[in-house]
Write a protein that holds these residues in place. Sequence first.
Motif, PDB file in Angstrom:
ATOM      1  N   ALA A  58      41.934  45.729  44.135  1.00  0.00           N
ATOM      2  CA  ALA A  58      42.422  44.513  43.478  1.00  0.00           C
ATOM      3  C   ALA A  58      41.704  44.299  42.147  1.00  0.00           C
ATOM      4  N   GLY A  59      40.432  44.693  42.093  1.00  0.00           N
ATOM      5  CA  GLY A  59      39.680  44.552  40.845  1.00  0.00           C
ATOM      6  C   GLY A  59      40.243  45.427  39.744  1.00  0.00           C
ATOM      7  N   ALA A  60      40.645  46.656  40.098  1.00  0.00           N
ATOM      8  CA  ALA A  60      41.236  47.555  39.098  1.00  0.00           C
ATOM      9  C   ALA A  60      42.548  46.997  38.576  1.00  0.00           C
ATOM     10  N   PHE A  61      43.341  46.382  39.448  1.00  0.00           N
ATOM     11  CA  PHE A  61      44.593  45.763  39.010  1.00  0.00           C
ATOM     12  C   PHE A  61      44.326  44.588  38.078  1.00  0.00           C
ATOM     13  N   MET A  62      43.319  43.778  38.412  1.00  0.00           N
ATOM     14  CA  MET A  62      43.069  42.548  37.673  1.00  0.00           C
ATOM     15  C   MET A  62      42.482  42.783  36.293  1.00  0.00           C
ATOM     16  N   LEU A  63      41.649  43.821  36.130  1.00  0.00           N
ATOM     17  CA  LEU A  63      40.942  43.986  34.852  1.00  0.00           C
ATOM     18  C   LEU A  63      41.894  44.132  33.663  1.00  0.00           C
ATOM     19  N   PRO A  64      42.820  45.092  33.634  1.00  0.00           N
ATOM     20  CA  PRO A  64      43.730  45.154  32.481  1.00  0.00           C
ATOM     21  C   PRO A  64      44.653  43.946  32.386  1.00  0.00           C
ATOM     22  N   SER A  65      44.991  43.347  33.533  1.00  0.00           N
ATOM     23  CA  SER A  65      45.829  42.147  33.508  1.00  0.00           C
ATOM     24  C   SER A  65      45.115  41.013  32.790  1.00  0.00           C
ATOM     25  N   MET A  66      43.828  40.857  33.081  1.00  0.00           N
ATOM     26  CA  MET A  66      43.032  39.818  32.425  1.00  0.00           C
ATOM     27  C   MET A  66      42.883  40.089  30.934  1.00  0.00           C
ATOM     28  N   LEU A  67      42.784  41.351  30.562  1.00  0.00           N
ATOM     29  CA  LEU A  67      42.687  41.681  29.141  1.00  0.00           C
ATOM     30  C   LEU A  67      43.967  41.297  28.411  1.00  0.00           C
ATOM     31  N   THR A 116      38.917  38.053  16.648  1.00  0.00           N
ATOM     32  CA  THR A 116      38.403  37.291  17.789  1.00  0.00           C
ATOM     33  C   THR A 116      39.064  37.753  19.083  1.00  0.00           C
ATOM     34  N   ALA A 117      40.387  37.987  19.046  1.00  0.00           N
ATOM     35  CA  ALA A 117      41.101  38.424  20.233  1.00  0.00           C
ATOM     36  C   ALA A 117      40.607  39.783  20.703  1.00  0.00           C
ATOM     37  N   LEU A 118      40.383  40.696  19.775  1.00  0.00           N
ATOM     38  CA  LEU A 118      39.925  42.035  20.153  1.00  0.00           C
ATOM     39  C   LEU A 118      38.517  41.996  20.742  1.00  0.00           C
ATOM     40  N   VAL A 119      37.650  41.182  20.176  1.00  0.00           N
ATOM     41  CA  VAL A 119      36.298  41.057  20.727  1.00  0.00           C
ATOM     42  C   VAL A 119      36.334  40.392  22.091  1.00  0.00           C
ATOM     43  N   SER A 120      37.183  39.375  22.247  1.00  0.00           N
ATOM     44  CA  SER A 120      37.317  38.686  23.525  1.00  0.00           C
ATOM     45  C   SER A 120      37.832  39.620  24.616  1.00  0.00           C
ATOM     46  N   MET A 121      38.584  40.660  24.223  1.00  0.00           N
ATOM     47  CA  MET A 121      39.017  41.689  25.172  1.00  0.00           C
ATOM     48  C   MET A 121      37.923  42.724  25.408  1.00  0.00           C
ATOM     49  N   ALA A 122      37.244  43.110  24.339  1.00  0.00           N
ATOM     50  CA  ALA A 122      36.303  44.231  24.437  1.00  0.00           C
ATOM     51  C   ALA A 122      35.116  43.915  25.334  1.00  0.00           C
ATOM     52  N   LEU A 123      34.605  42.695  25.276  1.00  0.00           N
ATOM     53  CA  LEU A 123      33.421  42.358  26.072  1.00  0.00           C
ATOM     54  C   LEU A 123      33.694  42.438  27.573  1.00  0.00           C
ATOM     55  N   PRO A 124      34.712  41.742  28.111  1.00  0.00           N
ATOM     56  CA  PRO A 124      34.970  41.876  29.549  1.00  0.00           C
ATOM     57  C   PRO A 124      35.390  43.289  29.940  1.00  0.00           C
ATOM     58  N   PHE A 125      36.052  44.017  29.029  1.00  0.00           N
ATOM     59  CA  PHE A 125      36.436  45.391  29.340  1.00  0.00           C
ATOM     60  C   PHE A 125      35.198  46.270  29.506  1.00  0.00           C
ATOM     61  N   ALA A 126      34.236  46.118  28.598  1.00  0.00           N
ATOM     62  CA  ALA A 126      33.021  46.930  28.676  1.00  0.00           C
ATOM     63  C   ALA A 126      32.262  46.667  29.970  1.00  0.00           C
ATOM     64  N   VAL A 127      32.202  45.395  30.379  1.00  0.00           N
ATOM     65  CA  VAL A 127      31.513  45.066  31.633  1.00  0.00           C
ATOM     66  C   VAL A 127      32.366  45.489  32.831  1.00  0.00           C
ATOM     67  N   GLY A 128      33.666  45.274  32.738  1.00  0.00           N
ATOM     68  CA  GLY A 128      34.547  45.546  33.870  1.00  0.00           C
ATOM     69  C   GLY A 128      34.588  47.004  34.269  1.00  0.00           C
ATOM     70  N   VAL A 129      34.586  47.917  33.287  1.00  0.00           N
ATOM     71  CA  VAL A 129      34.665  49.342  33.637  1.00  0.00           C
ATOM     72  C   VAL A 129      33.407  49.807  34.366  1.00  0.00           C
ATOM     73  N   LEU A 130      32.302  49.064  34.214  1.00  0.00           N
ATOM     74  CA  LEU A 130      31.091  49.399  34.955  1.00  0.00           C
ATOM     75  C   LEU A 130      31.153  48.902  36.403  1.00  0.00           C
ATOM     76  N   LEU A 131      31.958  47.866  36.641  1.00  0.00           N
ATOM     77  CA  LEU A 131      32.053  47.286  37.980  1.00  0.00           C
ATOM     78  C   LEU A 131      33.179  47.877  38.804  1.00  0.00           C
ATOM     79  N   VAL A 132      34.248  48.313  38.141  1.00  0.00           N
ATOM     80  CA  VAL A 132      35.477  48.694  38.847  1.00  0.00           C
ATOM     81  C   VAL A 132      35.750  50.178  38.645  1.00  0.00           C
ATOM     82  N   ASP A 133      36.018  50.874  39.716  1.00  0.00           N
ATOM     83  CA  ASP A 133      36.351  52.293  39.644  1.00  0.00           C
ATOM     84  C   ASP A 133      37.841  52.485  39.359  1.00  0.00           C
ATOM     85  N   GLY A 134      38.171  53.599  38.715  1.00  0.00           N
ATOM     86  CA  GLY A 134      39.566  53.966  38.518  1.00  0.00           C
ATOM     87  C   GLY A 134      40.231  53.371  37.296  1.00  0.00           C
TER      88      GLY A 134
END
Length: 283
Positions: A58-67, A116-134
């Motif tokens: 579910a985390g892998a599904f949510m990460l790009p959706s949140m971005l 601002t939008a790109l940075v707001s995406m990049a920060l959670p993406f950088a953290v998210g890929v460390l937490l979520v596999d796949g």
Amino acid sequence: MSPVWYAAGIGVRRGWTELRQTFTTGQDVFGYVLWTVLLIVPLFLVRDDPMKGAGISAGAFMLPSMLGMTLAFTGMMTTAQLLATEREDGTLLRAKAVPHGMVGHLVGKIIMVSGTALVSMALPFAVGVLLVDGVAQQGGGALLTLVWVVPLGLLATLPMGAVIGSLVGSPRTVGLLMLPVMGLVVISGIYFPLSKLPEWLQTVGQIFPVYWLGLGLRSALLPADAVAAEMGESWRHLETGGVLGAWAVAGLLLAPSVLRRMARRESGAAMAERHRKAMQRVG
């Protein structure tokens, strides 16, 4: 060089200056960090929960959706908030007084909000890929998808944000719009697949760009097998481009006329009247 292009060039420089300032302002940096935390907390809680039939968590599904949600909301709501605020404090009136000043001002806002939008995406993406596999393991094909989904998403949301900011009465009204916006999140397939909702809600969710941005980013960042969780078991790239493109065209056609009408209505007397009403509310 024509005066309009000269004004646009000044707007680009102004946008970069404002972007640098926001990254060196403590309050703004705190906002980026807080937004990242708000996205990562639910992601952390479900990062290992399997999504039935999709072969991903579910985390892998949510990460790009949140971005995708972040890109849509930053493009639309931040633009609306900035325009409404600057109309109230007289910034737009000062820009109007300069030849082609509105052109430069709006170009600057586009640069600033896009960054601002790109940075707001990049920060959670950088953290998210460390937490979520796949996530983000798809190679060059993923990059090609991101190259057209992200700019098209900005084109679909920035002009509509300008329209909203031109039509609302004050920045407080923009804040109230967050209530229906949060309802839109629920029916846009951000936290769970849209296919799990009733058909009429699926139809409503697919009208707006939030769902399609999430879908486009999922197609770029998730494994091919994850398409099993999507409607029709398809990434629907043509539909994604069509819906986002339609929103972009509608916004680009509507925004200039709305902004011109707003600029014509701006005057010292109008600003003074808004200030008087604001003081009455405070009193």
